[in-house]
Design a protein around this motif. Structure first.
Motif, PDB file in Angstrom:
ATOM      1  N   THR A  14       0.831  -1.214   0.000  1.00 29.35           N
ATOM      2  CA  THR A  14       0.000   0.000   0.000  1.00 29.35           C
ATOM      3  C   THR A  14       0.858   1.254   0.000  1.00 29.35           C
ATOM      4  O   THR A  14       0.495   2.270  -0.597  1.00 29.35           O
ATOM      5  CB  THR A  14      -0.942   0.007   1.227  1.00 29.35           C
ATOM      6  N   PHE A  15       2.006   1.180   0.668  1.00 32.74           N
ATOM      7  CA  PHE A  15       2.843   2.375   0.813  1.00 32.74           C
ATOM      8  C   PHE A  15       4.014   2.395  -0.171  1.00 32.74           C
ATOM      9  O   PHE A  15       4.977   3.126   0.027  1.00 32.74           O
ATOM     10  CB  PHE A  15       3.361   2.469   2.249  1.00 32.74           C
ATOM     11  N   ARG A  16       3.922   1.597  -1.238  1.00 36.99           N
ATOM     12  CA  ARG A  16       4.969   1.659  -2.258  1.00 36.99           C
ATOM     13  C   ARG A  16       4.982   3.025  -2.924  1.00 36.99           C
ATOM     14  O   ARG A  16       6.033   3.597  -3.170  1.00 36.99           O
ATOM     15  CB  ARG A  16       4.737   0.575  -3.313  1.00 36.99           C
ATOM     16  N   SER A  17       3.776   3.517  -3.244  1.00 35.27           N
ATOM     17  CA  SER A  17       3.670   4.860  -3.823  1.00 35.27           C
ATOM     18  C   SER A  17       2.977   5.739  -2.779  1.00 35.27           C
ATOM     19  O   SER A  17       1.754   5.854  -2.740  1.00 35.27           O
ATOM     20  CB  SER A  17       2.851   4.829  -5.117  1.00 35.27           C
ATOM     21  N   LYS A  18       3.793   6.340  -1.925  1.00 39.09           N
ATOM     22  CA  LYS A  18       3.260   7.029  -0.756  1.00 39.09           C
ATOM     23  C   LYS A  18       2.365   8.211  -1.128  1.00 39.09           C
ATOM     24  O   LYS A  18       1.289   8.405  -0.552  1.00 39.09           O
ATOM     25  CB  LYS A  18       4.410   7.499   0.133  1.00 39.09           C
ATOM     26  N   THR A  21      -1.028   7.013  -2.639  1.00 39.59           N
ATOM     27  CA  THR A  21      -1.873   6.445  -1.589  1.00 39.59           C
ATOM     28  C   THR A  21      -2.381   7.531  -0.643  1.00 39.59           C
ATOM     29  O   THR A  21      -3.551   7.527  -0.244  1.00 39.59           O
ATOM     30  CB  THR A  21      -1.079   5.398  -0.778  1.00 39.59           C
ATOM     31  N   ALA A  22      -1.507   8.492  -0.307  1.00 43.86           N
ATOM     32  CA  ALA A  22      -1.897   9.557   0.619  1.00 43.86           C
ATOM     33  C   ALA A  22      -3.042  10.391   0.059  1.00 43.86           C
ATOM     34  O   ALA A  22      -3.993  10.739   0.775  1.00 43.86           O
ATOM     35  CB  ALA A  22      -0.693  10.447   0.927  1.00 43.86           C
TER      36      ALA A  22
END
Length: 431
Positions: A14-18, A21-22
């Protein structure tokens, strides 16, 4: 891969592309925040309305009054007593009283109505004046003791059943030359009341409470104990000859199986020019408006969630595209299509949980802080006794969180299905 491993992997992916995702989480936070705030506002105001009418009785009761009754215009504090003006306003039940009341014959008629099991008439009294310890006299109206449960008190306690007790509104403190409600507790005042012949009598009463006016109007006028109310009524009835009738402000009925018999009792009362209202009648219209406003505001939150769901779809579709070779490798190593579907669906759920939790926490914080500021001492609405604008409803909070997670899961099914259908050989060849 075990389910626990799937969940752990989904959380990391989920946090690979912060940034991507944010931004998606922010959209969910907006919707979650709006739903939490509107839900709390609706719950808070409805809770306040319920508290206001709590003193009016139970759900099996009906309140009856004459259709000729009229409400007095509110005033800022008491006016000084004028004996000449008071002498000219006497009604059929003695000076100071007016029409629009229930009589003994009305009570007897009500008792004969089918499905009415009990009738409790509330004695109507209208004193001439209240005299403070320094001898000053002021015009006075009294609330009925049955409303004591609905009092919002600034100091002291509500008048009870026994004893010559009285509560006064907070805006009457000025006639005692004080702004401190505690200072007037225990003070003894005299109440003057006239009988049918115009002869005045006085009764001494102790101030036991200082009330604040609620939105319902309760607390805006002095309220006597039942014993004081009855004593004043007895004095006002002195001098009647023959068959004199008592005057009652209203009557409280106990209705058998009120759900089935409510309309029949109301129709029978209307035939006698009497109006019957249940607790639901008194609060239903107000709560209906509140709920309608809350639903409209919640609609904006749902629109934000709809926009966020497209953000989830876009985020995961891009993730599937970027991780095509990874998906091929996982399937080549024996990972089933179902596990791949679960992996990407779990990523969508993680985004939903993050957004919902952050939004709910922010919504609760803003709601509770706003309520404390607006209704607290010195706040814009601090003068409204017992007002609650925001309340925490645990079931509503859980429902909002579950709804957002479900929407996130649905939004993630399309990208997850696309990832699950990929052919491992073709995926490994993808550049």
């Amino acid at each position: 891969m075990r389910s626990v491993d799937v969940a752990r992997t989904a959380l990391g992916n989920t946090f690979r592309s912060k940034l991507r995702t944010a931004l998606t989480v922010v959209a969910i936070v907006i919707g979650s925040f709006t739903l939490t705030l509107t839900s709390g506002l609706g719950a808070g105001v409805n809770k306040y309305v319920d508290n206001v009418v709590a003193g009016f009785g139970g759900s099996s009761q009906m309140f009856v009054m004459s259709t000729g009754a009229s409400d007095a215009e509110p005033t800022d504090g008491p006016a000084e007593y004028d004996p000449e003006a008071a002498a000219s306003t006497g009604g059929m039940f003695g000076p100071g009283s007016g029409g629009g009341v229930l009589t003994d014959s009305d009570i007897e008629t009500i008792e004969q109505i089918e499905n009415v099991s009990a009738v409790d008439p509330m004695v109507f009294v209208s004193p001439d004046y209240l005299e403070t310890p320094d001898g000053s006299q002021y015009d006075m109206d009294l609330d009925v003791p049955a409303n004591a449960l609905g009092l919002e008190l600034e100091a002291g306690e509500a008048p009870g059943e026994d004893g010559m007790e009285l509560s006064i509104p907070s805006d009457w403190l000025s006639i005692f030359d004080t702004e401190d409600a505690e200072e007037v507790l225990g003070e003894t005042v005299s109440i003057g009341i006239s009988d049918v012949t115009g002869q005045q009598s006085t009764v001494e009463a102790e101030i036991v409470g200082v009330s604040e006016e609620a939105l319902s109007g309760i607390g805006a006028t002095p309220m006597p104990s039942r014993e004081l109310n009855q004593e004043l009524n007895d004095l006002s009835m002195e001098g009647y000859q023959g068959q004199a009738e008592n005057a009652f402000a209203m009557a409280v009925l106990d209705v058998d199986d009120i759900e089935a018999n409510e309309q029949g009792v109301k129709d029978a009362l209307l035939e006698e020019d009497l109006l019957g209202l249940t607790v639901e009648d008194q609060i239903g219209a107000v709560q209906g408006v509140i709920d309608a406003v809350a639903w409209v505001l919640s609609g904006f939150g749902l629109i934000a969630l709809l926009a966020a769901s497209f953000g989830i779809v876009n985020t995961l579709l891009m993730s599937v595209q970027e991780r095509t070779r990874e998906i091929g490798l996982m399937k080549a190593l024996g990972m089933s299509s179902g596990k791949v579907f679960g992996l990407f669906s779990m990523e969508a759920v993680v985004i939903g949980i993050l957004g919902s939790v952050i939004g709910v926490v922010l919504g609760l914080g803003a709601g509770l802080a706003g309520n404390a500021w607006l209704t607290g001492e010195g706040g814009p609405l601090g003068a409204v006794a017992g007002l609650t604008l925001f309340a925490v409803d645990p079931l509503a909070i859980l429902g909002i969180t579950a709804l957002i997670v479900f929407i996130a899961f649905l939004a993630g099914t399309l990208p997850a299905a696309r990832a699950a259908k990929k052919d491992p050989i073709e995926a490994l060849r993808y550049e």
